[in-house]
Design a protein around this motif. Structure first.
Motif, PDB file in Angstrom:
ATOM      1  N   ASP A  24      46.907 121.113  45.633  1.00  0.00           N
ATOM      2  CA  ASP A  24      45.573 120.681  45.207  1.00  0.00           C
ATOM      3  C   ASP A  24      44.757 120.272  46.433  1.00  0.00           C
ATOM      4  OD1 ASP A  24      46.693 121.016  42.756  1.00  0.00           O
ATOM      5  OD2 ASP A  24      46.678 118.891  42.191  1.00  0.00           O
ATOM      6  N   GLY A  25      43.557 120.809  46.540  1.00  0.00           N
ATOM      7  CA  GLY A  25      42.688 120.478  47.654  1.00  0.00           C
ATOM      8  C   GLY A  25      43.013 121.185  48.951  1.00  0.00           C
ATOM      9  N   GLY A  26      43.979 122.059  48.954  1.00  0.00           N
ATOM     10  CA  GLY A  26      44.382 122.750  50.181  1.00  0.00           C
ATOM     11  C   GLY A  26      43.480 123.924  50.491  1.00  0.00           C
ATOM     12  N   THR A  27      42.245 123.645  50.806  1.00  0.00           N
ATOM     13  CA  THR A  27      41.253 124.717  50.993  1.00  0.00           C
ATOM     14  C   THR A  27      41.545 125.602  52.208  1.00  0.00           C
ATOM     15  OG1 THR A  27      39.826 123.140  52.134  1.00  0.00           O
ATOM     16  CG2 THR A  27      39.408 123.494  49.786  1.00  0.00           C
ATOM     17  N   ALA A  28      42.103 125.017  53.275  1.00  0.00           N
ATOM     18  CA  ALA A  28      42.411 125.836  54.448  1.00  0.00           C
ATOM     19  C   ALA A  28      43.491 126.859  54.108  1.00  0.00           C
ATOM     20  CB  ALA A  28      42.860 124.950  55.604  1.00  0.00           C
ATOM     21  N   ARG A  29      44.520 126.425  53.403  1.00  0.00           N
ATOM     22  CA  ARG A  29      45.568 127.342  52.987  1.00  0.00           C
ATOM     23  C   ARG A  29      45.031 128.346  51.963  1.00  0.00           C
ATOM     24  NH1 ARG A  29      49.908 130.482  53.910  1.00  0.00           N
ATOM     25  NH2 ARG A  29      51.054 130.836  51.973  1.00  0.00           N
ATOM     26  N   ALA A  30      44.159 127.911  51.072  1.00  0.00           N
ATOM     27  CA  ALA A  30      43.554 128.819  50.100  1.00  0.00           C
ATOM     28  C   ALA A  30      42.791 129.932  50.818  1.00  0.00           C
ATOM     29  CB  ALA A  30      42.627 128.054  49.162  1.00  0.00           C
TER      30      ALA A  30
END
Length: 212
Positions: A24-30
Motif C-alpha cells: 500500500d502506498g508503494g508508488t515507486a515500486r508501482a
C-alpha cells in the motif's frame, strides 16, 4: 511461435502477482511494475501485428485459413478489451498504490491472462499446422526476424533474454545460430547479465508474497 508464446504465458501469469506484491502506498515500486507492463503490452501488440501482416494474408491468399482468420481476429479484440480494462486501472494505482486499485488491476490482469491463454492455445493447435504446410521456411523466418527488428533498440537484449529464459537447449541453439555475430557477442558479453539483473529487480519482491 511457441517459444515466443512461452514469454507471453509466463509474463501474463506473473503480472497479477507482481501487482499484488506492491505494498500500500508503494508508488515507486508501482511505477517499476507499470513500466514492465507497458513493455509487455507493446510486445504483445507487436506480435499480433506481425501475424496480421505476415501470416494471415499468405494463408488467405493460398486458401488455407479456413475461416480461422476471423476467429483469431475476434480473439485479438477480446484480448484488447482486457487490456483496455488494465489501462483504465493503471493511472489510479500509479497515483496512490491503493489496495482497491491494486486488486482491481490484478483482477483485470488475471482476466487478460485467461483470455490470452485461450488464444495462444488455439494458435498452436490450429494455426501452426497451417503455417508448416503453406508457408515457406523463408516466409516463416521473416516473422522471427521482424519480431526483434521492430523493437526499440534498448529493449532488444531484454527481449532476447525473455525468449531464451524458458527455451530448450535446442531452441536456444537454433535462435542464437540465426542471430548475427555481433548480436551473439552482445548477448554473451552484456545481454545475459542485463536480463538477469532485470529479472531480479522485477521479481525479487515475489519471494515475500503474502498470498493476497
Amino acid at each position: 511461435m511457441v517459444v515466443v508464446h512461452r514469454v507471453f504465458r509466463r509474463e501474463s501469469a506473473l503480472a497479477p502477482r507482481l501487482v499484488r506484491a506492491v505494498p500500500d502506498g508503494g508508488t515507486a515500486r508501482a511505477a517499476q511494475v507499470a513500466a514492465h507492463l507497458d513493455d509487455y503490452v507493446m510486445g504483445l501488440h507487436h506480435h499480433h501485428s506481425l501475424e496480421d501482416e505476415l501470416i494471415w494474408p499468405l494463408l488467405h491468399a493460398r486458401g488455407a485459413d479456413g475461416g480461422l482468420g476471423e476467429r483469431m481476429e475476434e480473439q485479438h479484440q477480446r484480448i484488447d478489451r482486457t487490456l483496455a480494462v488494465v489501462a483504465e486501472w493503471l493511472p489510479a494505482w500509479l497515483r496512490e498504490a491503493s489496495p482497491i486499485a491494486r486488486e482491481e488491476l490484478a483482477l483485470a490482469l488475471a482476466e487478460h491472462h485467461t483470455v490470452l491463454l485461450e488464444h495462444l492455445d488455439d494458435e498452436e493447435r490450429l494455426v501452426l499446422p497451417l503455417v508448416a504446410e503453406h508457408l515457406t521456411v523463408d516466409e516463416w523466418e521473416l516473422v522471427g526476424r521482424r519480431g526483434l527488428e521492430g523493437l526499440p533498440k534498448d529493449k532488444v537484449l531484454l527481449a532476447v533474454g525473455a525468449i531464451l529464459e524458458d527455451a530448450t537447449p535446442e531452441e536456444r541453439a537454433y535462435f542464437l545460430g540465426r542471430a548475427p555475430l555481433l548480436g551473439r557477442l552482445m548477448w554473451r558479453l552484456v545481454g545475459r547479465r542485463k536480463y538477469a539483473a532485470s529479472c531480479r529487480a522485477l521479481r525479487g519482491p515475489l519471494d515475500g508474497e503474502t498470498g493476497r
